[in-house]
Design a protein around this motif. Structure first.
Motif, PDB file in Angstrom:
ATOM      1  N   LEU A 147       0.824  -1.205   0.000  1.00  0.00           N
ATOM      2  CA  LEU A 147       0.000   0.000   0.000  1.00  0.00           C
ATOM      3  C   LEU A 147       0.863   1.261   0.000  1.00  0.00           C
ATOM      4  CD1 LEU A 147      -2.728  -0.947   2.651  1.00  0.00           C
ATOM      5  CD2 LEU A 147      -2.728  -1.381   0.174  1.00  0.00           C
ATOM      6  N   ALA A 148       0.445   2.259  -0.761  1.00  0.00           N
ATOM      7  CA  ALA A 148       1.071   3.577  -0.692  1.00  0.00           C
ATOM      8  C   ALA A 148       0.709   4.232   0.638  1.00  0.00           C
ATOM      9  CB  ALA A 148       0.617   4.437  -1.859  1.00  0.00           C
ATOM     10  N   THR A 149       1.557   5.143   1.105  1.00  0.00           N
ATOM     11  CA  THR A 149       1.416   5.724   2.440  1.00  0.00           C
ATOM     12  C   THR A 149       1.357   7.248   2.379  1.00  0.00           C
ATOM     13  OG1 THR A 149       3.795   5.977   2.785  1.00  0.00           O
ATOM     14  CG2 THR A 149       2.829   3.827   3.350  1.00  0.00           C
ATOM     15  N   PRO A 150       0.952   7.900   3.472  1.00  0.00           N
ATOM     16  CA  PRO A 150       0.994   9.362   3.518  1.00  0.00           C
ATOM     17  C   PRO A 150       2.399   9.918   3.297  1.00  0.00           C
ATOM     18  CG  PRO A 150      -0.424   8.536   5.268  1.00  0.00           C
ATOM     19  CD  PRO A 150       0.236   7.333   4.657  1.00  0.00           C
ATOM     20  N   SER A 151       3.421   9.230   3.793  1.00  0.00           N
ATOM     21  CA  SER A 151       4.790   9.702   3.560  1.00  0.00           C
ATOM     22  C   SER A 151       5.140   9.672   2.083  1.00  0.00           C
ATOM     23  CB  SER A 151       5.794   8.853   4.350  1.00  0.00           C
ATOM     24  OG  SER A 151       5.698   9.106   5.732  1.00  0.00           O
ATOM     25  N   MET A 152       4.682   8.655   1.372  1.00  0.00           N
ATOM     26  CA  MET A 152       4.912   8.603  -0.065  1.00  0.00           C
ATOM     27  C   MET A 152       4.213   9.760  -0.762  1.00  0.00           C
ATOM     28  SD  MET A 152       4.609   4.458  -0.514  1.00  0.00           S
ATOM     29  CE  MET A 152       4.512   4.460  -2.299  1.00  0.00           C
ATOM     30  N   ALA A 153       3.014  10.104  -0.301  1.00  0.00           N
ATOM     31  CA  ALA A 153       2.298  11.249  -0.884  1.00  0.00           C
ATOM     32  C   ALA A 153       3.103  12.529  -0.690  1.00  0.00           C
ATOM     33  CB  ALA A 153       0.915  11.371  -0.258  1.00  0.00           C
ATOM     34  N   THR A 154       3.652  12.705   0.490  1.00  0.00           N
ATOM     35  CA  THR A 154       4.463  13.901   0.759  1.00  0.00           C
ATOM     36  C   THR A 154       5.718  13.912  -0.094  1.00  0.00           C
ATOM     37  OG1 THR A 154       3.646  14.008   3.043  1.00  0.00           O
ATOM     38  CG2 THR A 154       5.698  15.168   2.561  1.00  0.00           C
ATOM     39  N   TYR A 155       6.384  12.769  -0.192  1.00  0.00           N
ATOM     40  CA  TYR A 155       7.632  12.658  -0.960  1.00  0.00           C
ATOM     41  C   TYR A 155       7.426  13.085  -2.411  1.00  0.00           C
ATOM     42  CZ  TYR A 155      11.415  10.035  -3.362  1.00  0.00           C
ATOM     43  OH  TYR A 155      12.473   9.648  -4.156  1.00  0.00           O
ATOM     44  N   TYR A 156       6.396  12.551  -3.050  1.00  0.00           N
ATOM     45  CA  TYR A 156       6.184  12.899  -4.452  1.00  0.00           C
ATOM     46  C   TYR A 156       5.662  14.328  -4.594  1.00  0.00           C
ATOM     47  CZ  TYR A 156       7.209   8.140  -5.864  1.00  0.00           C
ATOM     48  OH  TYR A 156       7.854   6.949  -6.108  1.00  0.00           O
ATOM     49  N   ALA A 157       4.842  14.789  -3.669  1.00  0.00           N
ATOM     50  CA  ALA A 157       4.350  16.169  -3.737  1.00  0.00           C
ATOM     51  C   ALA A 157       5.494  17.169  -3.608  1.00  0.00           C
ATOM     52  CB  ALA A 157       3.306  16.404  -2.645  1.00  0.00           C
ATOM     53  N   GLN A 158       6.506  16.845  -2.797  1.00  0.00           N
ATOM     54  CA  GLN A 158       7.668  17.723  -2.651  1.00  0.00           C
ATOM     55  C   GLN A 158       8.393  17.922  -3.978  1.00  0.00           C
ATOM     56  OE1 GLN A 158       9.996  15.675   0.318  1.00  0.00           O
ATOM     57  NE2 GLN A 158       9.124  16.818   2.024  1.00  0.00           N
TER      58      GLN A 158
END
Length: 357
Positions: free
Chosen positions: A34-45
């Motif tokens: 599963l993708a995670t909130p940290s992954m969302a932040t990483y790519y958004a950065q």
């Protein structure tokens, strides 16, 4: 003169610049792929990139190569990716999911299954497993009747990707993974319609791409290739002829792009540029080699006909890479010890450039 900071029409998208974030394995997924909130932040950065291509995402459980990698073969996995695509789009970015079937580059300790491949020939080298590095096992050679199912797995994952609001997908046809294994004359010893001649060795790649295009459209489909790389022991013969034949088969499909790595002679890659009628991304560095992609190499390949340039390791420590390149600011160094360490350290902790007062 074309620069990294010019706009570019890629399929139905207008990219604000020609800098692509290359796929980078970071093994931060949660249990179940599963993708995670940290992954969302990483790519958004990193959403100021003209295009982001995610880390390799397995299209099936048997296709998982490393522990801790994300998937796109269940409803739950697709739902988990929505937070990532939403975050990237909110920050003004565009993102493709890289679909990566590891084939023989996998281990039963990771998947609970025997790896599969074109032939019963193990990959060269040691693999990451949940209990440390171990030699690559002998894969099970796919029966002829099974091969189309694995080609279609990319299409199934692509449907999930579009459902999760990805802008498209990139099939990982490089670096010794399953598509690359079928192209290889050392990993692929088959004597059926998928082995032997160039026509037969490119067949799996063509079928996988065709199925994906039929599922989500050519404008949402790209493929990454590493001619002659020999990674994981997947060596190739007749490299110029084979890749020219592959591109000729793919050209009518209306792909978003082909993504080439700097893994063979420059004249071969320039010849493939001339042969490919569509958009071309070039990553101007050998995968995991000592030299990173940089602006000098990027400008050289723009001059040689590349439309877009992908940067890998430079994006790890420089979430604002586009602006640093634009302003000729120094690039931060990444900490290799944290590449696959898990957690947010060395993942979300690299700052944007701070100008001195």
């Amino acid at each position: 003169m074309t620069t990294l900071f010019d706009r570019y029409q890629l399929g139905e998208m207008v990219l604000p610049n020609r800098v692509v974030m290359a796929p980078l394995t970071r093994v931060r997924a949660a249990t179940g792929g599963l993708a995670t909130p940290s992954m969302a932040t990483y790519y958004a950065q990193r959403a100021t990139a003209g295009l982001i291509v995610t880390e390799g995402v397995q299209p099936s459980i048997v296709g998982q190569s490393n522990p801790g990698t994300p998937g796109l073969h269940t409803d739950e996995q697709a739902k988990s990716w929505q937070q990532v695509t939403d975050a990237v789009h909110t920050n003004g970015g565009r993102v493709f999911a890289q679909l990566m079937h590891g084939g023989r580059v996998s281990h039963p300790e990771t998947t609970g299954m025997q790896p599969v491949g074109p032939s019963a020939v193990p990959a060269a080298g040691e693999l990451f497993t949940p209990t440390g590095r171990k030699p690559a096992p002998v894969p099970r050679a796919l029966d002829t009747a099974e091969v189309p199912e694995h080609a279609r797995s990319y299409a199934g994952a692509a449907r999930y990707a579009v459902d999760a609001s990805f802008d498209g997908v990139e099939l990982h046809g490089a670096n010794g993974y399953l598509i690359s294994q079928f192209l290889s004359s050392s990993a692929n010893l088959r004597t059926d319609r998928y082995g032997g001649s160039i026509t037969n060795r490119i067949r799996f790649a063509v079928e996988a791409v065709t199925a994906t295009v039929e599922a989500v459209g050519g404008h949402r489909t790209g493929i990454r290739l590493s001619p002659g790389a020999g990674i994981w022991g997947a060596t190739e013969t007749d490299v110029p002829e084979m890749y020219a034949a592959l591109l000729a088969e793919l050209a009518p499909l209306g792909l978003a792009y082909v993504h080439l790595e700097l893994t063979t002679a420059e004249e071969v890659l320039v010849g493939l540029r001339r042969a490919w009628p569509g958009s071309l991304i070039v990553n101007p560095a050998f995968p995991m080699g000592p030299k990173k992609a940089d602006e000098v190499a990027a400008e050289r390949w723009l001059g040689l006909g590349a439309d877009l340039i992908s940067f890998g390791r430079a994006f790890i420590a420089n979430p604002d890479l586009v602006e640093r390149l634009r302003q000729n600011l120094p690039l931060a160094d990444d900490d290799q010890a944290t590449w696959y360490a898990g957690g947010d350290q060395g993942y979300l902790t690299y700052p944007t450039y701070r100008h001195e007062a």
